[in-house]
Design a protein around this motif. Structure first.
Motif, short mmCIF file in Angstrom:
data_model
loop_
_atom_site.label_atom_id
_atom_site.label_comp_id
_atom_site.label_asym_id
_atom_site.label_seq_id
_atom_site.Cartn_x
_atom_site.Cartn_y
_atom_site.Cartn_z
N TRP A 1 0.80 -1.22 0.00
CA TRP A 1 0.00 0.00 0.00
C TRP A 1 0.84 1.27 0.00
O TRP A 1 0.38 2.32 -0.43
N ASN A 2 2.04 1.26 0.46
CA ASN A 2 2.86 2.44 0.70
C ASN A 2 2.76 3.48 -0.43
O ASN A 2 3.32 3.32 -1.50
N PRO A 3 2.02 4.58 -0.18
CA PRO A 3 1.84 5.60 -1.22
C PRO A 3 3.11 6.35 -1.57
O PRO A 3 3.22 6.91 -2.65
N ALA A 4 4.10 6.34 -0.69
CA ALA A 4 5.34 7.07 -0.96
C ALA A 4 6.13 6.44 -2.11
O ALA A 4 6.92 7.11 -2.76
N LEU A 5 5.89 5.17 -2.38
CA LEU A 5 6.63 4.49 -3.45
C LEU A 5 6.06 4.79 -4.83
O LEU A 5 6.70 4.54 -5.84
N ASN A 6 4.82 5.28 -4.90
CA ASN A 6 4.13 5.53 -6.17
C ASN A 6 4.15 4.31 -7.08
O ASN A 6 4.31 4.42 -8.29
N SER A 7 3.98 3.15 -6.49
CA SER A 7 3.92 1.92 -7.27
C SER A 7 2.52 1.77 -7.87
O SER A 7 1.58 2.45 -7.47
N ALA A 8 2.39 0.86 -8.81
CA ALA A 8 1.08 0.61 -9.41
C ALA A 8 0.08 0.18 -8.35
O ALA A 8 -1.08 0.59 -8.36
N GLN A 9 0.52 -0.64 -7.38
CA GLN A 9 -0.37 -1.09 -6.32
C GLN A 9 -0.87 0.09 -5.49
O GLN A 9 -2.04 0.19 -5.17
N GLY A 10 0.05 0.97 -5.14
CA GLY A 10 -0.33 2.13 -4.34
C GLY A 10 -1.24 3.09 -5.08
O GLY A 10 -2.23 3.59 -4.55
N ILE A 11 -0.93 3.36 -6.35
CA ILE A 11 -1.71 4.32 -7.13
C ILE A 11 -3.13 3.79 -7.39
O ILE A 11 -4.11 4.48 -7.13
N THR A 12 -3.23 2.57 -7.90
CA THR A 12 -4.57 2.03 -8.20
C THR A 12 -5.35 1.76 -6.92
O THR A 12 -6.56 1.94 -6.89
N GLY A 13 -4.65 1.37 -5.86
CA GLY A 13 -5.31 1.16 -4.58
C GLY A 13 -5.91 2.44 -4.03
O GLY A 13 -7.04 2.46 -3.55
N ARG A 14 -5.14 3.53 -4.11
CA ARG A 14 -5.65 4.82 -3.62
C ARG A 14 -6.86 5.27 -4.43
O ARG A 14 -7.81 5.81 -3.88
N ARG A 15 -6.84 5.02 -5.74
CA ARG A 15 -8.00 5.38 -6.57
C ARG A 15 -9.24 4.59 -6.16
O ARG A 15 -10.33 5.16 -6.08
N LEU A 16 -9.08 3.30 -5.93
CA LEU A 16 -10.22 2.49 -5.51
C LEU A 16 -10.74 2.93 -4.16
O LEU A 16 -11.95 3.11 -3.98
N VAL A 17 -9.84 3.13 -3.21
CA VAL A 17 -10.27 3.56 -1.87
C VAL A 17 -10.95 4.91 -1.94
O VAL A 17 -12.00 5.13 -1.31
N GLN A 18 -10.42 5.82 -2.73
CA GLN A 18 -11.05 7.13 -2.89
C GLN A 18 -12.47 6.99 -3.46
O GLN A 18 -13.40 7.66 -3.00
N ALA A 19 -12.65 6.13 -4.46
CA ALA A 19 -13.98 5.92 -5.06
C ALA A 19 -14.94 5.30 -4.05
O ALA A 19 -16.11 5.69 -3.97
N LEU A 20 -14.46 4.36 -3.25
CA LEU A 20 -15.31 3.73 -2.23
C LEU A 20 -15.73 4.75 -1.16
O LEU A 20 -16.89 4.79 -0.74
N LEU A 21 -14.79 5.58 -0.74
CA LEU A 21 -15.11 6.63 0.24
C LEU A 21 -16.11 7.62 -0.35
O LEU A 21 -17.05 8.04 0.33
N HIS A 22 -15.91 7.99 -1.61
CA HIS A 22 -16.82 8.92 -2.29
C HIS A 22 -18.25 8.34 -2.36
O HIS A 22 -19.23 9.06 -2.23
N ALA A 23 -18.33 7.01 -2.55
CA ALA A 23 -19.64 6.35 -2.61
C ALA A 23 -20.29 6.26 -1.24
O ALA A 23 -21.49 6.03 -1.14
N GLY A 24 -19.50 6.44 -0.16
CA GLY A 24 -20.05 6.41 1.19
C GLY A 24 -19.62 5.24 2.03
O GLY A 24 -20.03 5.12 3.19
N ALA A 25 -18.78 4.36 1.48
CA ALA A 25 -18.35 3.17 2.23
C ALA A 25 -17.35 3.54 3.32
O ALA A 25 -16.69 4.58 3.25
N HIS A 26 -17.24 2.68 4.32
CA HIS A 26 -16.19 2.75 5.33
C HIS A 26 -15.06 1.88 4.82
O HIS A 26 -15.29 0.74 4.41
N VAL A 27 -13.82 2.38 4.85
CA VAL A 27 -12.68 1.62 4.35
C VAL A 27 -11.58 1.61 5.41
O VAL A 27 -11.18 2.65 5.92
N HIS A 28 -11.13 0.40 5.72
CA HIS A 28 -10.00 0.23 6.63
C HIS A 28 -8.90 -0.47 5.83
O HIS A 28 -9.10 -1.56 5.33
#
Length: 173
Positions: free
Chosen positions: A39-66
């Motif tokens: 997950w480490n966003p400081a690395l700017n890896s594909a996992q971190g970038i796409t993961g942050r996009r998904l989490v952001q979309a889930l939060l925008h939809a109203g979901a709780h994300v841990h």
């Protein structure tokens, strides 16, 4: 026509959802445990970038994300519905024989394998505190993320989705 290397597996349960039922889903009553060793966003890896996009979309939809991460991470989403647990990976041995011994001891054939047991314990505690309909989302690479998600699902009965985004194990280690 598309890339023949891409494969999407769809369960019968997912197929049975029609678009109306999916549109009516109450995301505010949904909690997702997002398991990602990388997950480490400081690395700017594909996992971190796409993961942050998904989490952001889930939060925008109203979901709780841990997010359950395996390395240093930051609280980059300022939302009351976002939380983060970092479970540090055990120190990796410096020599091949030591790394091989670590993988044999944990039973998972990759360097991040020793992280799984601690991640499952932390993930179970996180799931206990999550409200509403709970789901586990495992994001691999490394595959240890999905292995931890699978163990969590078996231990808790919470359904999970396994996302495989890269070859595992890597072709050129």
């Amino acid at each position: 026509p598309g890339d023949e290397r891409i494969m999407f597996l769809m369960s019968d349960a997912f197929r049975s959802l029609d678009s109306q039922r999916l549109q009516d889903w109450d995301w505010h009553a949904t909690s997702i445990l997002y398991v990602s060793h990388g997950w480490n966003p400081a690395l700017n890896s594909a996992q971190g970038i796409t993961g942050r996009r998904l989490v952001q979309a889930l939060l925008h939809a109203g979901a709780h994300v841990h997010v359950l991460a395996g390395s240093r991470a930051g609280m980059e989403f300022s939302s009351a519905r976002y939380s983060l647990t970092v479970v540090q990976s055990p120190r990796v041995a410096r020599h091949r024989i030591g790394r091989a011994w670590q993988m044999v001891r944990c039973g998972i054939p990759e360097i991040a394998g020793p992280w799984v047991a601690a991640a499952v314990s932390a993930g179970a505690r996180a799931l206990d505190s999550m409200p509403g309909h709970r789901f586990i989302y495992g994001r691999a690479f490394p595959g240890s993320s999905n292995i931890a998600a699978w163990h969590l699902s078996r231990a808790t009965g919470v359904p999970f989705v396994a996302h495989f985004s890269d070859f595992w194990p890597p072709r050129n280690p």
